[in-house]
Design a protein around this motif. Structure first.
Motif, mmCIF file in Angstrom:
data_model
loop_
_atom_site.group_PDB
_atom_site.id
_atom_site.type_symbol
_atom_site.label_atom_id
_atom_site.label_comp_id
_atom_site.label_asym_id
_atom_site.label_seq_id
_atom_site.Cartn_x
_atom_site.Cartn_y
_atom_site.Cartn_z
ATOM 1 N N LYS A 2 0.813 -1.208 0.000
ATOM 2 C CA LYS A 2 0.000 0.000 0.000
ATOM 3 C C LYS A 2 0.849 1.260 0.000
ATOM 4 O O LYS A 2 0.524 2.240 -0.667
ATOM 5 C CB LYS A 2 -0.944 -0.001 1.200
ATOM 6 C CG LYS A 2 -2.122 -0.949 1.041
ATOM 7 C CD LYS A 2 -3.111 -0.753 2.160
ATOM 8 C CE LYS A 2 -4.346 -1.612 1.931
ATOM 9 N NZ LYS A 2 -5.353 -1.404 2.998
ATOM 10 N N ARG A 4 3.889 1.704 -1.188
ATOM 11 C CA ARG A 4 4.450 1.912 -2.524
ATOM 12 C C ARG A 4 3.377 2.424 -3.483
ATOM 13 O O ARG A 4 3.634 3.288 -4.313
ATOM 14 C CB ARG A 4 5.049 0.612 -3.050
ATOM 15 C CG ARG A 4 5.686 0.745 -4.422
ATOM 16 C CD ARG A 4 6.406 -0.525 -4.805
ATOM 17 N NE ARG A 4 7.534 -0.780 -3.937
ATOM 18 C CZ ARG A 4 8.730 -0.216 -4.118
ATOM 19 N NH1 ARG A 4 8.931 0.633 -5.097
ATOM 20 N NH2 ARG A 4 9.722 -0.504 -3.306
ATOM 21 N N GLY A 5 2.175 1.896 -3.353
ATOM 22 C CA GLY A 5 1.082 2.374 -4.199
ATOM 23 C C GLY A 5 0.777 3.828 -3.948
ATOM 24 O O GLY A 5 0.544 4.604 -4.869
ATOM 25 N N PHE A 6 0.794 4.223 -2.682
ATOM 26 C CA PHE A 6 0.536 5.617 -2.346
ATOM 27 C C PHE A 6 1.609 6.516 -2.924
ATOM 28 O O PHE A 6 1.320 7.579 -3.470
ATOM 29 C CB PHE A 6 0.475 5.801 -0.822
ATOM 30 C CG PHE A 6 0.282 7.227 -0.416
ATOM 31 C CD1 PHE A 6 -0.981 7.779 -0.393
ATOM 32 C CD2 PHE A 6 1.364 8.025 -0.088
ATOM 33 C CE1 PHE A 6 -1.163 9.091 -0.042
ATOM 34 C CE2 PHE A 6 1.192 9.337 0.260
ATOM 35 C CZ PHE A 6 -0.075 9.873 0.292
ATOM 36 N N PHE A 9 0.888 6.962 -6.451
ATOM 37 C CA PHE A 9 -0.340 7.731 -6.636
ATOM 38 C C PHE A 9 -0.110 9.225 -6.491
ATOM 39 O O PHE A 9 -0.428 10.019 -7.362
ATOM 40 C CB PHE A 9 -1.365 7.249 -5.612
ATOM 41 C CG PHE A 9 -2.545 8.154 -5.426
ATOM 42 C CD1 PHE A 9 -3.491 8.298 -6.414
ATOM 43 C CD2 PHE A 9 -2.710 8.842 -4.239
ATOM 44 C CE1 PHE A 9 -4.584 9.114 -6.233
ATOM 45 C CE2 PHE A 9 -3.802 9.660 -4.051
ATOM 46 C CZ PHE A 9 -4.735 9.800 -5.046
ATOM 47 N N LYS A 103 -2.572 5.302 -14.744
ATOM 48 C CA LYS A 103 -1.599 4.569 -13.931
ATOM 49 C C LYS A 103 -1.815 4.821 -12.446
ATOM 50 O O LYS A 103 -1.833 3.877 -11.642
ATOM 51 C CB LYS A 103 -0.185 4.976 -14.341
ATOM 52 C CG LYS A 103 0.907 4.277 -13.534
ATOM 53 C CD LYS A 103 2.285 4.677 -14.053
ATOM 54 C CE LYS A 103 3.398 4.007 -13.256
ATOM 55 N NZ LYS A 103 4.739 4.379 -13.756
ATOM 56 N N TYR A 104 -1.963 6.077 -12.076
ATOM 57 C CA TYR A 104 -2.074 6.404 -10.665
ATOM 58 C C TYR A 104 -3.513 6.507 -10.183
ATOM 59 O O TYR A 104 -3.793 6.293 -9.011
ATOM 60 C CB TYR A 104 -1.293 7.682 -10.371
ATOM 61 C CG TYR A 104 0.176 7.525 -10.673
ATOM 62 C CD1 TYR A 104 0.947 6.596 -9.978
ATOM 63 C CD2 TYR A 104 0.785 8.265 -11.677
ATOM 64 C CE1 TYR A 104 2.289 6.427 -10.267
ATOM 65 C CE2 TYR A 104 2.133 8.102 -11.971
ATOM 66 C CZ TYR A 104 2.880 7.188 -11.263
ATOM 67 O OH TYR A 104 4.206 7.014 -11.554
ATOM 68 N N LYS A 106 -5.811 4.462 -10.783
ATOM 69 C CA LYS A 106 -6.256 3.121 -10.391
ATOM 70 C C LYS A 106 -5.965 2.827 -8.919
ATOM 71 O O LYS A 106 -6.522 1.888 -8.356
ATOM 72 C CB LYS A 106 -5.567 2.068 -11.269
ATOM 73 C CG LYS A 106 -6.068 2.061 -12.700
ATOM 74 C CD LYS A 106 -5.291 1.067 -13.548
ATOM 75 C CE LYS A 106 -5.778 1.082 -14.992
ATOM 76 N NZ LYS A 106 -4.989 0.164 -15.852
ATOM 77 N N ARG A 107 -5.107 3.629 -8.312
ATOM 78 C CA ARG A 107 -4.750 3.420 -6.916
ATOM 79 C C ARG A 107 -5.795 3.961 -5.942
ATOM 80 O O ARG A 107 -5.699 3.702 -4.739
ATOM 81 C CB ARG A 107 -3.405 4.091 -6.621
ATOM 82 C CG ARG A 107 -2.236 3.495 -7.379
ATOM 83 C CD ARG A 107 -1.914 2.122 -6.880
ATOM 84 N NE ARG A 107 -0.688 1.590 -7.472
ATOM 85 C CZ ARG A 107 -0.145 0.453 -7.129
ATOM 86 N NH1 ARG A 107 -0.712 -0.289 -6.204
ATOM 87 N NH2 ARG A 107 0.955 0.025 -7.707
ATOM 88 N N GLU A 109 -8.774 3.204 -5.059
ATOM 89 C CA GLU A 109 -9.511 2.264 -4.204
ATOM 90 C C GLU A 109 -8.690 1.822 -2.991
ATOM 91 O O GLU A 109 -9.247 1.492 -1.945
ATOM 92 C CB GLU A 109 -9.953 1.042 -5.019
ATOM 93 C CG GLU A 109 -11.046 1.360 -6.014
ATOM 94 C CD GLU A 109 -11.530 0.126 -6.758
ATOM 95 O OE1 GLU A 109 -12.728 0.083 -7.067
ATOM 96 O OE2 GLU A 109 -10.709 -0.775 -7.016
ATOM 97 N N GLU A 110 -7.364 1.829 -3.125
ATOM 98 C CA GLU A 110 -6.514 1.414 -2.016
ATOM 99 C C GLU A 110 -6.505 2.430 -0.873
ATOM 100 O O GLU A 110 -6.128 2.098 0.255
ATOM 101 C CB GLU A 110 -5.079 1.203 -2.504
ATOM 102 C CG GLU A 110 -4.942 0.082 -3.520
ATOM 103 C CD GLU A 110 -3.501 -0.088 -3.975
ATOM 104 O OE1 GLU A 110 -2.597 0.335 -3.218
ATOM 105 O OE2 GLU A 110 -3.290 -0.618 -5.067
ATOM 106 N N PHE A 111 -6.913 3.673 -1.171
ATOM 107 C CA PHE A 111 -6.794 4.739 -0.178
ATOM 108 C C PHE A 111 -8.109 5.116 0.468
ATOM 109 O O PHE A 111 -8.168 6.053 1.263
ATOM 110 C CB PHE A 111 -6.153 5.964 -0.822
ATOM 111 C CG PHE A 111 -4.927 5.611 -1.604
ATOM 112 C CD1 PHE A 111 -3.892 4.917 -1.010
ATOM 113 C CD2 PHE A 111 -4.833 5.924 -2.944
ATOM 114 C CE1 PHE A 111 -2.774 4.552 -1.736
ATOM 115 C CE2 PHE A 111 -3.722 5.568 -3.675
ATOM 116 C CZ PHE A 111 -2.681 4.881 -3.066
#
Length: 197
Positions: A2, A4-6, A9, A103-104, A106-107, A109-111
Motif C-alpha cells: 500500500k 508503494r502504491g501511495f 499515486f 496509472k495512478y 487506479k490506486r 480504491e486502495e486509499f
C-alpha cells in the motif's frame, strides 16, 4: 504494498523539473495554500464513493488543474525532448497526461478510508517545501514533502520526496525505459503511452 502504491499515486502531482530562473516571489503561505487545495481535492475523491472509472476521471482533472503538464511531460522525457518537433511534443504530452491518470488513478480504491493532512511550509533556497502526513488504513503515518515553485509562471509542484525517494526522478526512469524499448522513437513511445497505465 500500500505504501508503494501511495507513493506512486501522489507522485502524479509532483512530476516536474526545477526550472532555471530568478528567485521565487512565492511565500510559505501561498505554497501551503496550493497544497491545501490539492489535498482537499484528493481527499474528496477518496471519500466520494464513486466508481473507479469516475475517480480516474476526477484524478485527471485534478492533475491538469494543479500540475504544469507540459513541463512534467518534458521532464519525464528528459534530453530527448530537445530533439522532438512541436507536433511530437504536443502528441506525447497529451498521451502522457492520460497515462499518468490511468496509472495512478487506479490506486484510488486502495486509499479509501485514508487521508492526507497538510502540516507546515518553509522556504528552501528558491523553492518551498510543504510537509504533509499521509494516513493509510493499517499503516503507520508517514511524511510526504511537496516541493513547490512558481518559476514556470504560477505555483506548481516540481517534486515530492517520500522516505528519500524523488518521485519525479522515478517516473523519468520509467519513461526512459519505455523510450529505450522503442530505440528512441518518440512517436512509438507516444502510441505506447496511449495504451499504458
Amino acid at each position: 504494498m500500500k505504501r508503494r502504491g501511495f507513493i506512486g499515486f501522489v507522485s502524479a502531482f509532483a512530476l516536474s523539473a526545477a526550472l532555471p530562473g530568478t528567485a521565487s516571489a512565492l511565500n510559505d503561505a501561498q505554497a501551503k495554500a496550493l497544497v491545501d487545495n490539492v489535498v482537499r481535492d484528493i481527499n474528496k475523491v477518496i471519500a466520494s464513493g464513486k466508481s473507479l472509472n469516475s475517480m480516474i476521471k476526477d484524478f485527471e482533472r485534478i492533475f491538469v488543474k494543479y500540475a504544469d503538464v507540459p513541463i512534467i511531460a518534458r521532464s519525464a522525457l528528459g534530453a530527448d525532448a530537445r530533439r522532438a518537433t512541436g507536433s511530437q511534443l504536443n502528441s506525447y504530452t497529451k498521451a502522457f497526461q492520460g497515462y499518468i491518470a490511468r496509472k495512478y488513478g487506479k490506486r484510488f480504491e486502495e486509499f479509501v478510508g485514508g487521508r492526507i493532512e497538510v502540516k507546515d511550509a518553509r522556504q528552501v533556497k528558491s523553492f518551498h517545501e510543504v510537509r504533509t502526513i499521509a494516513y493509510l488504513k493499517g499503516q503507520s503515518p508517514f511524511d510526504v514533502n511537496f516541493l513547490v515553485s512558481d518559476k514556470s509562471g504560477k505555483p506548481r509542484f516540481f517534486d515530492m520526496i517520500i522516505e528519500g525517494i524523488s518521485l519525479r526522478l522515478s517516473e523519468k526512469e520509467e519513461i526512459g525505459a519505455m523510450l529505450d524499448r522503442r530505440k528512441g522513437n518518440i512517436d512509438q513511445l507516444t502510441q505506447d503511452l496511449k495504451k499504458a497505465g
